[in-house]
Design a protein around this motif. Structure first.
Motif, mmCIF file in Angstrom:
data_model
loop_
_atom_site.group_PDB
_atom_site.id
_atom_site.type_symbol
_atom_site.label_atom_id
_atom_site.label_comp_id
_atom_site.label_asym_id
_atom_site.label_seq_id
_atom_site.Cartn_x
_atom_site.Cartn_y
_atom_site.Cartn_z
ATOM 1 N N GLU A 1 1.618 9.079 3.349
ATOM 2 C CA GLU A 1 2.567 7.971 3.534
ATOM 3 C C GLU A 1 3.578 8.319 4.610
ATOM 4 O OE1 GLU A 1 6.274 5.993 3.256
ATOM 5 O OE2 GLU A 1 6.046 7.962 2.325
ATOM 6 N N TYR B 1 -6.002 1.938 -4.822
ATOM 7 C CA TYR B 1 -5.663 2.654 -3.595
ATOM 8 C C TYR B 1 -6.853 2.678 -2.641
ATOM 9 C CZ TYR B 1 -4.305 6.665 -0.664
ATOM 10 O OH TYR B 1 -4.018 7.486 0.389
ATOM 11 N N PHE C 1 0.830 -1.201 0.000
ATOM 12 C CA PHE C 1 0.000 0.000 0.000
ATOM 13 C C PHE C 1 0.868 1.256 0.000
ATOM 14 C CE2 PHE C 1 -2.619 3.242 2.248
ATOM 15 C CZ PHE C 1 -3.567 3.402 1.256
ATOM 16 N N GLU D 1 0.530 6.063 -7.142
ATOM 17 C CA GLU D 1 -0.720 6.779 -7.417
ATOM 18 C C GLU D 1 -0.485 8.280 -7.346
ATOM 19 O OE1 GLU D 1 -4.497 8.731 -6.960
ATOM 20 O OE2 GLU D 1 -2.986 8.656 -5.395
ATOM 21 N N SER E 1 -5.911 11.033 -1.370
ATOM 22 C CA SER E 1 -5.748 10.516 -2.730
ATOM 23 C C SER E 1 -6.278 11.487 -3.775
ATOM 24 C CB SER E 1 -6.463 9.168 -2.870
ATOM 25 O OG SER E 1 -7.861 9.344 -2.761
ATOM 26 N N THR F 1 -0.828 11.981 -1.177
ATOM 27 C CA THR F 1 -0.413 10.617 -0.855
ATOM 28 C C THR F 1 1.004 10.577 -0.292
ATOM 29 O OG1 THR F 1 0.289 10.207 -3.133
ATOM 30 C CG2 THR F 1 -1.947 9.525 -2.532
ATOM 31 N N ALA G 1 -6.989 0.660 0.845
ATOM 32 C CA ALA G 1 -7.086 1.482 2.056
ATOM 33 C C ALA G 1 -8.240 1.004 2.929
ATOM 34 C CB ALA G 1 -7.271 2.951 1.686
ATOM 35 N N LEU H 1 2.022 1.617 -3.510
ATOM 36 C CA LEU H 1 0.866 1.978 -4.329
ATOM 37 C C LEU H 1 0.519 3.449 -4.138
ATOM 38 C CD1 LEU H 1 -1.469 1.167 -6.212
ATOM 39 C CD2 LEU H 1 -2.765 0.562 -4.161
ATOM 40 N N ALA H 2 0.575 3.931 -2.902
ATOM 41 C CA ALA H 2 0.281 5.334 -2.620
ATOM 42 C C ALA H 2 1.265 6.250 -3.346
ATOM 43 C CB ALA H 2 0.324 5.592 -1.118
#
Length: 97
Positions: free
Chosen positions: A85, A50, A5, A12, A75, A81, A54, A8-9
């Motif tokens: 993070e 995402y 994640f 994204e 997001s 993001t 989440a 991915l964050a």
């Protein structure tokens, strides 16, 4: 799954910035449509992934509703993001042995 994640964050977030600062000006100022279509589809898939992950993580890690809302809201904010993070996921990553 939390490390996935995190990455991915970041991806994204980069896709959002790429669309915002590169493909949108190409589309509206230069009339070049293809990069926006390609990146738009990629960003859409990343955004939906995402959101789903989440929500799943919020259940697994017992996040409160406020934390989930902040993670989801970041997001749709440019650079959100990256901040999320750094602020929210680092404390969860430290808790994993």
């Amino acid at each position: 799954m939390l490390k996935f994640f995190k990455y991915l964050a970041l991806v994204e977030g980069y896709s959002f910035l790429l669309i915002l600062f590169l493909t949108m000006p190409l589309k509206y100022l230069g009339g070049v449509l293809l990069p926006n279509k390609i990146m738009g589809m990629a960003h859409g898939i990343l955004f939906l992934s995402y959101v789903v992950i989440a929500i799943v993580l919020s259940q697994l890690l017992k996040w409160n509703f406020k934390k989930l809302l902040i993670v989801l809201a970041m997001s749709v904010v440019p650079f959100g993001t990256f901040w999320m993070e750094d602020t929210y996921l680092k404390e969860d990553l430290k808790a994993i042995p």
